[in-house]
Write a protein that holds these residues in place. Structure first.
Motif, PDB file in Angstrom:
ATOM      1  N   LYS A 111      44.226 122.575  11.029  1.00 29.11           N
ATOM      2  CA  LYS A 111      43.774 123.854  11.569  1.00 29.11           C
ATOM      3  C   LYS A 111      42.566 123.632  12.475  1.00 29.11           C
ATOM      4  O   LYS A 111      41.631 122.941  12.111  1.00 29.11           O
ATOM      5  CB  LYS A 111      43.405 124.801  10.427  1.00 29.11           C
ATOM      6  CG  LYS A 111      43.015 126.181  10.894  1.00 29.11           C
ATOM      7  CD  LYS A 111      42.972 127.111   9.726  1.00 29.11           C
ATOM      8  CE  LYS A 111      42.416 128.475  10.000  1.00 29.11           C
ATOM      9  NZ  LYS A 111      42.534 129.034  11.278  1.00 29.11           N
ATOM     10  N   LYS A 112      42.637 124.211  13.666  1.00 25.89           N
ATOM     11  CA  LYS A 112      41.526 124.106  14.603  1.00 25.89           C
ATOM     12  C   LYS A 112      40.456 125.119  14.205  1.00 25.89           C
ATOM     13  O   LYS A 112      40.739 126.303  14.091  1.00 25.89           O
ATOM     14  CB  LYS A 112      41.995 124.368  16.026  1.00 25.89           C
ATOM     15  CG  LYS A 112      42.982 123.346  16.533  1.00 25.89           C
ATOM     16  CD  LYS A 112      43.469 123.715  17.917  1.00 25.89           C
ATOM     17  CE  LYS A 112      44.502 122.740  18.404  1.00 25.89           C
ATOM     18  NZ  LYS A 112      45.047 123.124  19.700  1.00 25.89           N
ATOM     19  N   GLY A 118      42.715 136.837  19.102  1.00 29.82           N
ATOM     20  CA  GLY A 118      43.076 135.433  19.000  1.00 29.82           C
ATOM     21  C   GLY A 118      42.611 134.774  17.710  1.00 29.82           C
ATOM     22  O   GLY A 118      42.997 133.641  17.420  1.00 29.82           O
ATOM     23  N   LEU A 119      41.791 135.462  16.946  1.00 31.20           N
ATOM     24  CA  LEU A 119      41.320 134.921  15.675  1.00 31.20           C
ATOM     25  C   LEU A 119      42.299 135.177  14.530  1.00 31.20           C
ATOM     26  O   LEU A 119      42.015 134.796  13.383  1.00 31.20           O
ATOM     27  CB  LEU A 119      39.940 135.500  15.332  1.00 31.20           C
ATOM     28  CG  LEU A 119      38.829 135.098  16.306  1.00 31.20           C
ATOM     29  CD1 LEU A 119      37.536 135.841  15.985  1.00 31.20           C
ATOM     30  CD2 LEU A 119      38.618 133.593  16.304  1.00 31.20           C
ATOM     31  N   ALA A 120      43.442 135.782  14.825  1.00 29.39           N
ATOM     32  CA  ALA A 120      44.467 135.986  13.797  1.00 29.39           C
ATOM     33  C   ALA A 120      44.835 134.626  13.198  1.00 29.39           C
ATOM     34  O   ALA A 120      45.010 133.658  13.932  1.00 29.39           O
ATOM     35  CB  ALA A 120      45.704 136.655  14.397  1.00 29.39           C
ATOM     36  N   PRO A 121      44.949 134.547  11.878  1.00 27.92           N
ATOM     37  CA  PRO A 121      45.203 133.244  11.255  1.00 27.92           C
ATOM     38  C   PRO A 121      46.576 132.661  11.570  1.00 27.92           C
ATOM     39  O   PRO A 121      46.757 131.449  11.540  1.00 27.92           O
ATOM     40  CB  PRO A 121      45.051 133.519   9.762  1.00 27.92           C
ATOM     41  CG  PRO A 121      45.182 134.994   9.607  1.00 27.92           C
ATOM     42  CD  PRO A 121      44.771 135.612  10.905  1.00 27.92           C
ATOM     43  N   LYS A 122      47.529 133.485  11.873  1.00 28.25           N
ATOM     44  CA  LYS A 122      48.880 133.042  12.237  1.00 28.25           C
ATOM     45  C   LYS A 122      49.262 133.690  13.566  1.00 28.25           C
ATOM     46  O   LYS A 122      48.920 134.850  13.820  1.00 28.25           O
ATOM     47  CB  LYS A 122      49.908 133.469  11.178  1.00 28.25           C
ATOM     48  CG  LYS A 122      49.655 132.928   9.810  1.00 28.25           C
ATOM     49  CD  LYS A 122      50.178 131.534   9.656  1.00 28.25           C
ATOM     50  CE  LYS A 122      50.060 131.134   8.192  1.00 28.25           C
ATOM     51  NZ  LYS A 122      50.049 129.730   7.996  1.00 28.25           N
ATOM     52  N   PRO A 128      48.339 133.492  16.851  1.00 33.18           N
ATOM     53  CA  PRO A 128      47.308 134.148  17.658  1.00 33.18           C
ATOM     54  C   PRO A 128      47.800 134.557  19.047  1.00 33.18           C
ATOM     55  O   PRO A 128      47.373 135.590  19.564  1.00 33.18           O
ATOM     56  CB  PRO A 128      46.185 133.110  17.740  1.00 33.18           C
ATOM     57  CG  PRO A 128      46.823 131.805  17.432  1.00 33.18           C
ATOM     58  CD  PRO A 128      47.955 132.120  16.496  1.00 33.18           C
ATOM     59  N   GLY A 129      48.711 133.794  19.633  1.00 34.62           N
ATOM     60  CA  GLY A 129      49.253 134.161  20.946  1.00 34.62           C
ATOM     61  C   GLY A 129      50.038 135.462  20.899  1.00 34.62           C
ATOM     62  O   GLY A 129      49.963 136.284  21.816  1.00 34.62           O
ATOM     63  N   THR A 130      50.762 135.656  19.817  1.00 39.20           N
ATOM     64  CA  THR A 130      51.515 136.899  19.644  1.00 39.20           C
ATOM     65  C   THR A 130      50.556 138.069  19.453  1.00 39.20           C
ATOM     66  O   THR A 130      50.727 139.130  20.061  1.00 39.20           O
ATOM     67  CB  THR A 130      52.483 136.772  18.453  1.00 39.20           C
ATOM     68  OG1 THR A 130      53.412 135.721  18.747  1.00 39.20           O
ATOM     69  CG2 THR A 130      53.226 138.070  18.191  1.00 39.20           C
ATOM     70  N   PHE A 131      49.522 137.872  18.650  1.00 37.76           N
ATOM     71  CA  PHE A 131      48.532 138.933  18.454  1.00 37.76           C
ATOM     72  C   PHE A 131      47.756 139.204  19.744  1.00 37.76           C
ATOM     73  O   PHE A 131      47.418 140.343  20.042  1.00 37.76           O
ATOM     74  CB  PHE A 131      47.591 138.604  17.291  1.00 37.76           C
ATOM     75  CG  PHE A 131      48.202 138.910  15.961  1.00 37.76           C
ATOM     76  CD1 PHE A 131      48.129 140.178  15.425  1.00 37.76           C
ATOM     77  CD2 PHE A 131      48.877 137.928  15.252  1.00 37.76           C
ATOM     78  CE1 PHE A 131      48.715 140.480  14.206  1.00 37.76           C
ATOM     79  CE2 PHE A 131      49.472 138.212  14.033  1.00 37.76           C
ATOM     80  CZ  PHE A 131      49.392 139.492  13.505  1.00 37.76           C
ATOM     81  N   ALA A 137      34.216 125.437  22.162  1.00 37.77           N
ATOM     82  CA  ALA A 137      34.916 125.158  20.910  1.00 37.77           C
ATOM     83  C   ALA A 137      35.086 123.662  20.687  1.00 37.77           C
ATOM     84  O   ALA A 137      35.313 123.219  19.562  1.00 37.77           O
ATOM     85  CB  ALA A 137      36.279 125.845  20.905  1.00 37.77           C
ATOM     86  N   GLY A 138      35.033 122.891  21.776  1.00 39.27           N
ATOM     87  CA  GLY A 138      35.257 121.457  21.674  1.00 39.27           C
ATOM     88  C   GLY A 138      36.722 121.102  21.517  1.00 39.27           C
ATOM     89  O   GLY A 138      37.074 120.027  21.039  1.00 39.27           O
ATOM     90  N   VAL A 139      37.605 122.031  21.926  1.00 39.86           N
ATOM     91  CA  VAL A 139      39.056 121.830  21.838  1.00 39.86           C
ATOM     92  C   VAL A 139      39.644 122.201  23.195  1.00 39.86           C
ATOM     93  O   VAL A 139      39.401 123.305  23.689  1.00 39.86           O
ATOM     94  CB  VAL A 139      39.679 122.718  20.730  1.00 39.86           C
ATOM     95  CG1 VAL A 139      41.190 122.541  20.655  1.00 39.86           C
ATOM     96  CG2 VAL A 139      39.040 122.425  19.384  1.00 39.86           C
ATOM     97  N   PRO A 140      40.429 121.300  23.819  1.00 42.17           N
ATOM     98  CA  PRO A 140      40.904 121.542  25.189  1.00 42.17           C
ATOM     99  C   PRO A 140      41.683 122.854  25.395  1.00 42.17           C
ATOM    100  O   PRO A 140      41.505 123.507  26.400  1.00 42.17           O
ATOM    101  CB  PRO A 140      41.807 120.336  25.475  1.00 42.17           C
ATOM    102  CG  PRO A 140      41.343 119.280  24.538  1.00 42.17           C
ATOM    103  CD  PRO A 140      40.824 119.983  23.321  1.00 42.17           C
ATOM    104  N   ASP A 141      42.544 123.233  24.465  1.00 44.72           N
ATOM    105  CA  ASP A 141      43.306 124.483  24.599  1.00 44.72           C
ATOM    106  C   ASP A 141      43.433 125.098  23.209  1.00 44.72           C
ATOM    107  O   ASP A 141      44.492 125.095  22.598  1.00 44.72           O
ATOM    108  CB  ASP A 141      44.676 124.228  25.230  1.00 44.72           C
ATOM    109  CG  ASP A 141      45.421 125.519  25.580  1.00 44.72           C
ATOM    110  OD1 ASP A 141      44.895 126.626  25.319  1.00 44.72           O
ATOM    111  OD2 ASP A 141      46.536 125.429  26.110  1.00 44.72           O
ATOM    112  N   HIS A 142      42.341 125.627  22.723  1.00 51.76           N
ATOM    113  CA  HIS A 142      42.286 126.201  21.377  1.00 51.76           C
ATOM    114  C   HIS A 142      43.242 127.387  21.285  1.00 51.76           C
ATOM    115  O   HIS A 142      43.285 128.239  22.182  1.00 51.76           O
ATOM    116  CB  HIS A 142      40.854 126.651  21.066  1.00 51.76           C
ATOM    117  CG  HIS A 142      40.599 126.871  19.622  1.00 51.76           C
ATOM    118  ND1 HIS A 142      41.154 127.913  18.924  1.00 51.76           N
ATOM    119  CD2 HIS A 142      39.850 126.169  18.728  1.00 51.76           C
ATOM    120  CE1 HIS A 142      40.758 127.858  17.670  1.00 51.76           C
ATOM    121  NE2 HIS A 142      39.965 126.804  17.529  1.00 51.76           N
ATOM    122  N   GLY A 143      44.007 127.445  20.211  1.00 52.80           N
ATOM    123  CA  GLY A 143      44.984 128.514  20.019  1.00 52.80           C
ATOM    124  C   GLY A 143      44.394 129.906  19.987  1.00 52.80           C
ATOM    125  O   GLY A 143      45.086 130.882  20.302  1.00 52.80           O
ATOM    126  N   ALA A 144      43.124 130.017  19.631  1.00 52.60           N
ATOM    127  CA  ALA A 144      42.492 131.337  19.563  1.00 52.60           C
ATOM    128  C   ALA A 144      42.186 131.911  20.946  1.00 52.60           C
ATOM    129  O   ALA A 144      41.946 133.110  21.077  1.00 52.60           O
ATOM    130  CB  ALA A 144      41.204 131.261  18.741  1.00 52.60           C
TER     131      ALA A 144
END
Length: 157
Positions: free
Chosen positions: A2-3, A24-28, A30-33, A75-82
């Motif tokens: 988990k990122k 985007g902070l939805a736990p599952k 996030p793109g759909t939310f 975030a330190g993540v190139p393409d964070h899901g959130a």
């Protein structure tokens, strides 16, 4: 793995936008939310003239390159899901020039998510080979264009 979203702050205006007002902070899924959270923006922009709607899309796309890049670096993540600003833009592209009814919104939502999740070529190529804020934005822009083309065929013919 988990990122972590620990580096995001909704009090930071860039993070707030990048995270789709928090969607985007939805736990599952996030793109759909994030795409769901774009529906109120669609309803806000739908009454605009076509030229003004297009101008808003261009502005959101250009701003999105910076917004997504900054949030990803923070975030330190190139393409964070959130980070879902790209979903906002992609869905709004999908709905450009479409009549706004519950049916078109539902079909547009499904088509955009289809292209965004499955990433058929050239979306997959862009997703793998473009980086930074531009990379985060471009695959969703192209997914939105592909979904828009399908919408055009369904609702304009």
């Amino acid at each position: 793995m988990k990122k972590s979203t620990a580096n995001f702050r909704l009090s930071n205006p860039i993070h707030f936008l990048a995270l789709g007002f928090g969607s985007g902070l939805a736990p599952k899924a996030p793109g759909t939310f994030g795409t769901l959270a774009a529906i109120p923006l669609l309803l806000l922009f739908a009454p605009l003239s076509n030229a003004l709607y297009l101008a808003v899309l261009v502005l959101m796309s250009i701003a999105g390159i910076y917004i997504c890049d900054k949030a990803a670096k923070d975030a330190g993540v190139p393409d964070h899901g959130a980070i879902v600003w790209d979903e906002f833009v992609g869905f709004l592209i999908t709905m450009f020039l479409m009549p706004i009814t519950w049916q078109t919104v539902l079909v547009g939502f499904a088509l955009f998510r289809f292209f965004d999740i499955l990433k058929p070529w050239p979306i997959s190529y862009l997703d793998k080979n473009c980086h930074g804020g531009f990379g985060i934005m471009i695959d969703d822009i192209v997914a939105g264009i592909a979904a828009w083309a399908c919408m055009f065929l369904i609702f304009k013919f």
